[in-house]
Design an enzyme around this catalytic site. Structure first.
Site, PDB file in Angstrom:
ATOM      1  N   ASN A 106       0.815  -1.265   0.020  1.00  0.00           N
ATOM      2  CA  ASN A 106      -0.099  -0.009   0.075  1.00  0.00           C
ATOM      3  C   ASN A 106       0.728   1.264  -0.027  1.00  0.00           C
ATOM      4  O   ASN A 106       1.957   1.384  -0.617  1.00  0.00           O
ATOM      5  CB  ASN A 106      -0.867  -0.083   1.331  1.00  0.00           C
ATOM      6  CG  ASN A 106      -1.984   0.824   1.075  1.00  0.00           C
ATOM      7  OD1 ASN A 106      -2.741   0.825   0.153  1.00  0.00           O
ATOM      8  ND2 ASN A 106      -2.519   1.421   2.298  1.00  0.00           N
ATOM      9  N   ASN A 152      -0.256   3.163   6.024  1.00  0.00           N
ATOM     10  CA  ASN A 152      -0.735   4.392   5.326  1.00  0.00           C
ATOM     11  C   ASN A 152       0.173   5.500   6.045  1.00  0.00           C
ATOM     12  O   ASN A 152       0.746   5.358   6.939  1.00  0.00           O
ATOM     13  CB  ASN A 152      -2.064   4.923   5.419  1.00  0.00           C
ATOM     14  CG  ASN A 152      -2.806   4.551   4.143  1.00  0.00           C
ATOM     15  OD1 ASN A 152      -2.459   4.471   3.305  1.00  0.00           O
ATOM     16  ND2 ASN A 152      -4.078   3.739   4.434  1.00  0.00           N
ATOM     17  N   ASP A 202      -5.989   8.469   6.120  1.00  0.00           N
ATOM     18  CA  ASP A 202      -5.497   7.574   5.037  1.00  0.00           C
ATOM     19  C   ASP A 202      -3.946   8.305   4.755  1.00  0.00           C
ATOM     20  O   ASP A 202      -3.236   8.096   5.571  1.00  0.00           O
ATOM     21  CB  ASP A 202      -6.421   7.633   3.820  1.00  0.00           C
ATOM     22  CG  ASP A 202      -6.169   6.746   2.819  1.00  0.00           C
ATOM     23  OD1 ASP A 202      -4.840   6.213   2.656  1.00  0.00           O
ATOM     24  OD2 ASP A 202      -6.767   6.266   1.951  1.00  0.00           O
TER      25      ASP A 202
HETATM   26 CA    CA Z   1      -3.761   5.173   1.232  1.00  0.00          CA
END
Ligand code: CA
Length: 296
Positions: A106, A152, A202
């Site tokens: 990610n 994140n 995020d």
């Molecule tokens: Ca992200």
């Protein structure tokens, strides 16, 4: 008292499935970002307004500039070099602990010393399956953290002594002491948490005043925080609920670029927020700091 609030404008109506990973590339003076689920790496030139894209064979979670030319990306299975002239991808590292059948890479960023840090998340969003890895050029990948939900929001403080990190499923922004020479993290504690009802944190970025900008997944906004006092200072409203990542760019690093996603939204939600998946932009009146570059 109401927080200072600005409205982001839609710059590119991309309808990306999962726009992510915004990063201003100081080597090319262009904005890089990805569409994770759409399996694309993008490069936007604000001078010509041209968008260039490369397809990837796997989901792509991260893009960073590479000192020796081209880009480095984190694909589902590991870290690869992207030759931007030919489009060719060459794997640089696949951590032994990482199982692409369970997790995918990610968000990621480079530290000021040029190491790439990228984390993983469970493909089925199970808690605790992800990890954070550090990729130093010429060295074996190092697993730095385990028991991560959705990795994140990686950012280093202006002086390089602290590392901010988001596991989205905790709703917290955590901070570590960062040893720049060894790349070791110590003394994890919570800097602040996103208040209930404002979605999950995020992607994030830092401005030159040391303030943290956090994107709100399911929160329709980016918020600016003093990470030392844990106080929210300002809000940028976005016409999309799933706000995923942001980066300061442009020649003066004063343009805030914001990515968004449309993945998982119902037809009624998409009708309410048709710009979801677009690239947004605003000028909040503060400059960012230059992004780290992969030193390999
Ligand atoms: Ca992200």
């Amino acid at each position: 008292m109401a927080l200072p609030t600005t409205q982001a404008e839609l710059l590119l109506d991309l309808k990306a499935a999962l726009g992510e990973g915004a990063l201003w590339n100081p080597l090319t003076a262009r904005l890089n970002f990805v569409d994770i689920a759409g399996k694309k790496v993008h490069e936007y030139d604000p001078g010509t307004r041209a968008l260039r894209s490369w397809a990837t064979p796997e989901k792509v979670g991260t893009v960073v500039p590479r000192r020796s030319g081209g880009l480095v990306v984190a694909l589902a299975g590991g870290v690869a070099a992207l030759n931007t002239a030919s489009g060719q991808l060459t794997f640089l590292a696949k951590p032994a602990e990482h199982d692409p059948a369970q997790c995918r890479f990610n968000d990621g960023k480079c530290d000021p010393q040029g190491r790439l840090w990228a984390g993983t998340m469970s493909i089925t969003e199970k808690k605790g399956q992800g990890a954070l890895y550090c990729f130093a050029p010429g060295a074996s990948p190092r697993q730095v953290l385990t028991d991560i939900g959705i990795s994140n929001g990686l950012v280093w403080s202006v002086d390089g002594t602290r590392f901010y990190y988001i596991d989205s499923l905790t709703a917290r922004i955590d901070v570590f002491d960062f040893d720049s020479a060894s790349g070791n993290l110590r003394n994890r504690r919570t800097a602040f948490a996103v208040p209930e009802g404002q979605g999950l944190p995020d992607g994030s970025t830092l401005d030159a005043e040391g303030m943290l900008w956090v994107c709100h997944w399911d929160g329709w906004q980016v918020s600016r925080w003093d990470p030392v006092r844990g106080v929210c200072l300002a809000v940028v409203k976005v016409d999309a609920p799933q706000v995923t990542s942001c980066a300061f760019g442009g020649p003066d690093l004063k343009t805030l670029y914001i990515t968004s996603a449309r993945e998982g939204m119902a037809a009624e939600q998409l009708a309410q927020a048709p710009a979801s998946g677009g690239l947004f932009v605003c000028h909040p009146g503060v400059a960012g700091i230059p992004a780290g570059i992969y030193a390999g």
